[in-house]
Design an enzyme around this catalytic site. Structure first.
Site, short mmCIF file in Angstrom:
data_model
loop_
_atom_site.label_atom_id
_atom_site.label_comp_id
_atom_site.label_asym_id
_atom_site.label_seq_id
_atom_site.Cartn_x
_atom_site.Cartn_y
_atom_site.Cartn_z
CD GLU A 33 -3.00 -0.80 -0.06
OE1 GLU A 33 -3.07 0.35 -0.56
OE2 GLU A 33 -3.66 -1.76 -0.49
CG ASP A 93 -7.95 3.76 -4.40
OD1 ASP A 93 -9.14 3.79 -4.81
OD2 ASP A 93 -7.10 3.01 -4.90
CE1 TYR A 150 -7.36 2.32 -0.49
CE2 TYR A 150 -5.00 2.69 -0.14
CZ TYR A 150 -6.04 1.95 -0.70
OH TYR A 150 -5.76 0.84 -1.44
#
Length: 328
Positions: A52, A153, A135
């Site tokens: 991520e 996102d 997020y």
């Protein structure tokens, strides 16, 4: 689509029949067409955290090989926390935005210090980790711990807006907070993992920012933006949507300054150069300047000092005014 009575914020309430249709079509498409991404083959919270952070502002194709290399070099969160920062930065290069590597290591060290080395599974605890926003916290909770959590996102925001609200240009009709509320409302029961991944895949491959391929979209028949465009005849003969073409033109205007003259470019050159030095060796600014910028003159010294000071503030270099600069 139904909205509540006027209030301080917009409450989006997708019609049940539309929502059921979107769930069916999108999840069916994802089961057939999902991208075989390596972080989808694991539930390890550390590996998902690494992916991520790497995927922030970097394309998937560039992330995949570096993801494997990084996890090979630092296979566990404890390994990352204990590593020299210089080694972490060196392994990160050339992904760019090297501050992400420093931030990732800081998260690892905080987890070791505050959570006995285990990345927490609750949103409120994940949000206490410095450098993790809503997020990323949602992505870890959902993708690592398989919780029924919404997360938003750039791709998810765009797809949800188009599906349930309509075109997001010239200005989005939902705020960030309202988009998150919508994302929470439309989660299919027990299918948050596949749903969030499907939204990201759709936004990355079909429902793109400037050139959406509506003719290929599996959910176009239930899409508010598609109905809006059809009513306005904005995409004759399957051509790129004229309304959204403006997005590409606007992005192009941001490229007025060549990248090779930007501060970001020279920040990357400094870090890359320092990687070639023996450990602990410093490079004086008088020597650093000409090695990163062939046209460097003494008049550029204030610019270089500002650049190096910012790198030091971001944790990417160790800078001593009299002695010079090195990796941390």
């Amino acid at each position: 689509m139904r909205r509540s009575s006027p209030s301080s914020s917009t409450v989006v309430q997708p019609a049940p029949e539309q929502l059921a249709r979107v769930h069916h079509l999108l999840l069916e498409w994802y089961a057939r067409e999902q991208r075989p991404l390596p972080w989808r083959a694991t539930s390890d919270a550390y590996a998902i955290l690494v992916s991520e952070i790497m995927l922030q502002q970097t394309q998937v194709e560039r992330v995949i090989p570096k993801y494997h290399e990084f996890l090979s070099r630092f296979p566990t969160l404890a390994d990352l926390a204990a590593a020299p920062t210089a080694a972490v930065i060196s392994t990160w290069v050339p992904l760019g935005y090297n501050q992400r590597a420093v931030r990732l290591q800081a998260i690892a060290r905080q987890v070791v210090s505050d959570y006995q080395g285990r990345i927490p599974d609750r949103l409120e605890e994940l949000l206490k980790l410095k450098g993790i926003g809503r997020y990323t916290a949602g992505a870890i909770a959902c993708f690592a711990y398989h919780q029924q959590v919404a997360t938003v996102d750039t791709n998810i925001r765009r797809v949800l807006h188009r599906l349930f609200i309509g075109l997001e240009h010239p200005e989005p009709r939902l705020s960030d907070a309202e988009t998150l509320t919508l994302a929470e409302q439309v989660l299919p029961p027990g299918r948050a993992y596949e749903w969030n991944q499907a939204l990201m895949d759709l936004g990355a491959t079909i429902c793109t920012s400037a050139s959406p391929q509506c003719e290929r979209c599996p959910v176009r028949e239930a899409c508010a933006a598609y109905r809006e465009l059809s009513a306005q005849s904005l995409f004759p003969s399957g051509t790129v949507l004229r309304t959204l073409r403006k997005v590409a033109e606007k992005k192009g205007s941001y490229q007025a300054q060549p990248f090779t003259q930007s501060d970001r470019y020279f920040r990357g050159r400094i870090v890359a150069l320092l990687r070639t030095l023996p450990p602990e060796q410093r490079l004086p600014l008088a020597e650093l300047g000409p090695r990163i910028k062939p046209s460097y003159t003494e008049a550029d010294l204030p610019w270089l000092q500002r650049l190096v000071s910012r790198l030091a503030r971001d944790g990417l270099v160790d800078y001593q005014e009299e002695e010079g600069v090195r990796l941390p």
